[in-house]
Design an enzyme around this catalytic site. Sequence first.
Site, PDB file in Angstrom:
ATOM      1  N   TYR A   1     -12.163   8.416 -14.043  1.00 20.67           N
ATOM      2  CA  TYR A   1     -12.207   7.103 -13.408  1.00 20.67           C
ATOM      3  C   TYR A   1     -12.801   6.055 -14.354  1.00 20.67           C
ATOM      4  O   TYR A   1     -12.297   4.935 -14.446  1.00 20.67           O
ATOM      5  CB  TYR A   1     -13.033   7.194 -12.130  1.00 20.67           C
ATOM      6  CG  TYR A   1     -13.006   5.967 -11.258  1.00 20.67           C
ATOM      7  CD1 TYR A   1     -11.820   5.537 -10.667  1.00 20.67           C
ATOM      8  CD2 TYR A   1     -14.170   5.248 -10.999  1.00 20.67           C
ATOM      9  CE1 TYR A   1     -11.789   4.415  -9.847  1.00 20.67           C
ATOM     10  CE2 TYR A   1     -14.148   4.130 -10.180  1.00 20.67           C
ATOM     11  CZ  TYR A   1     -12.963   3.713  -9.610  1.00 20.67           C
ATOM     12  OH  TYR A   1     -12.939   2.605  -8.801  1.00 20.67           O
TER      13      TYR A   1
ATOM     14  N   ASN B   1      -5.223  -4.051  -7.016  1.00 17.04           N
ATOM     15  CA  ASN B   1      -6.380  -3.368  -6.444  1.00 17.04           C
ATOM     16  C   ASN B   1      -6.198  -1.854  -6.364  1.00 17.04           C
ATOM     17  O   ASN B   1      -7.169  -1.129  -6.167  1.00 17.04           O
ATOM     18  CB  ASN B   1      -6.646  -3.940  -5.039  1.00 17.04           C
ATOM     19  CG  ASN B   1      -7.792  -3.256  -4.348  1.00 17.04           C
ATOM     20  OD1 ASN B   1      -8.932  -3.323  -4.792  1.00 17.04           O
ATOM     21  ND2 ASN B   1      -7.502  -2.571  -3.247  1.00 17.04           N
TER      22      ASN B   1
ATOM     23  N   LYS C   1     -10.906   2.698 -15.672  1.00 16.30           N
ATOM     24  CA  LYS C   1     -11.423   1.350 -15.429  1.00 16.30           C
ATOM     25  C   LYS C   1     -11.757   0.631 -16.736  1.00 16.30           C
ATOM     26  O   LYS C   1     -11.576  -0.593 -16.831  1.00 16.30           O
ATOM     27  CB  LYS C   1     -12.650   1.415 -14.523  1.00 16.30           C
ATOM     28  CG  LYS C   1     -12.316   1.806 -13.084  1.00 16.30           C
ATOM     29  CD  LYS C   1     -11.355   0.818 -12.418  1.00 16.30           C
ATOM     30  CE  LYS C   1     -11.221   1.073 -10.934  1.00 16.30           C
ATOM     31  NZ  LYS C   1     -10.296   0.117 -10.267  1.00 16.30           N
TER      32      LYS C   1
ATOM     33  N   ASP D   1       4.221   2.636  -4.080  1.00 19.55           N
ATOM     34  CA  ASP D   1       3.460   3.590  -4.886  1.00 19.55           C
ATOM     35  C   ASP D   1       3.468   3.053  -6.313  1.00 19.55           C
ATOM     36  O   ASP D   1       4.527   2.998  -6.950  1.00 19.55           O
ATOM     37  CB  ASP D   1       4.113   4.963  -4.805  1.00 19.55           C
ATOM     38  CG  ASP D   1       3.418   6.014  -5.669  1.00 19.55           C
ATOM     39  OD1 ASP D   1       2.537   5.652  -6.486  1.00 19.55           O
ATOM     40  OD2 ASP D   1       3.774   7.195  -5.538  1.00 19.55           O
ATOM     41  N   VAL D   2       2.319   2.642  -6.820  1.00 18.29           N
ATOM     42  CA  VAL D   2       2.282   1.977  -8.124  1.00 18.29           C
ATOM     43  C   VAL D   2       2.570   2.921  -9.281  1.00 18.29           C
ATOM     44  O   VAL D   2       2.685   2.471 -10.429  1.00 18.29           O
ATOM     45  CB  VAL D   2       0.931   1.259  -8.352  1.00 18.29           C
ATOM     46  CG1 VAL D   2       0.733   0.144  -7.335  1.00 18.29           C
ATOM     47  CG2 VAL D   2      -0.244   2.247  -8.344  1.00 18.29           C
TER      48      VAL D   2
ATOM     49  N   ASP E   1       0.858  -1.178   0.000  1.00 18.66           N
ATOM     50  CA  ASP E   1       0.000   0.000   0.000  1.00 18.66           C
ATOM     51  C   ASP E   1       0.897   1.230   0.000  1.00 18.66           C
ATOM     52  O   ASP E   1       2.045   1.168   0.435  1.00 18.66           O
ATOM     53  CB  ASP E   1      -0.909   0.006   1.243  1.00 18.66           C
ATOM     54  CG  ASP E   1      -2.168   0.836   1.040  1.00 18.66           C
ATOM     55  OD1 ASP E   1      -3.244   0.250   0.839  1.00 18.66           O
ATOM     56  OD2 ASP E   1      -2.076   2.076   1.055  1.00 18.66           O
TER      57      ASP E   1
ATOM     58  N   ALA F   1     -19.184  -1.299  -3.326  1.00 20.40           N
ATOM     59  CA  ALA F   1     -18.688  -1.989  -2.132  1.00 20.40           C
ATOM     60  C   ALA F   1     -18.335  -0.920  -1.110  1.00 20.40           C
ATOM     61  O   ALA F   1     -17.523  -0.031  -1.391  1.00 20.40           O
ATOM     62  CB  ALA F   1     -17.475  -2.849  -2.461  1.00 20.40           C
TER      63      ALA F   1
END
Length: 261
Positions: free
Chosen positions: A169, A103, A173, A76-77, A48, A202
């Site tokens: 977003y 994720n 996605k 950090d992706v 994370d 969710a």
Amino acid sequence: MTTEPAYVPGHDLLTGRTAVVTAAAGAGIGGATARRLLEEGAEVLLSDAHTRRLEESEAELAAEFGAERVTALPCDVTDEVQVEALFERAEERHGRLDIVVNNAGLGGTADLVDMTDEQWSTVLDITLNGTFRCVRAGLRRMKAAGSGGVILNNASVIGWRAQRGQAHYAAAKAGVMALTRCAALEAAEYGVRVNAVSPSLAMHPHLVKVTTPELLEELTSREAFGRYAEPWEIANVIVFLASGYSSYMTGEVLSVSSQHA
């Protein structure tokens, strides 16, 4: 009528497997997925960008499942060096890499006429480019190992359906969905499966912070069950895709939703 879900116990579906889960700290889908993987017998490397929350999650899960099965590394992706370090740690610490759950993602709300280049680029770099970096890193190692594997991406129903204020977003996605399908074709020759889940709603603490009560009420009203999903309900589908029960599935994007058709 609201239905209350019953938590499903583990069945040792992933014993002997090693998994990397990004954005795995806290109470969201990533955290629930890490827990479910552990309940199914896997060893898990948590990652994370939020170091404090990551340390807390690692301590909690290690106390419950054993320190030998849980480890953590901040990542950090958006940083290729950190992504490579994460996957190197997985191999060094656990000796193998069987499952990758991508994720990490970032949302936000802004109409296009007000959206800045920075807002657009930040969401795309974390949500789409970050997924790409981790898919690439995982696939390279799985190809070299020659023992197959599973890569799972977190998409969203918004990649299929329009919603005002979500252009960045939604574009990210939808890109994750396309990336999943293309990567699956390339990965098949290495015995690696690549799939994605596409949740609708969710609930977790971070979503509450960035979403107005009015929007949450509207989104909940679209669900046939009259409620939002628990993060572990999304994680259950991720477990299915990670397990041998989905051995003939690749390039698929599974909608995890009760939204009205």
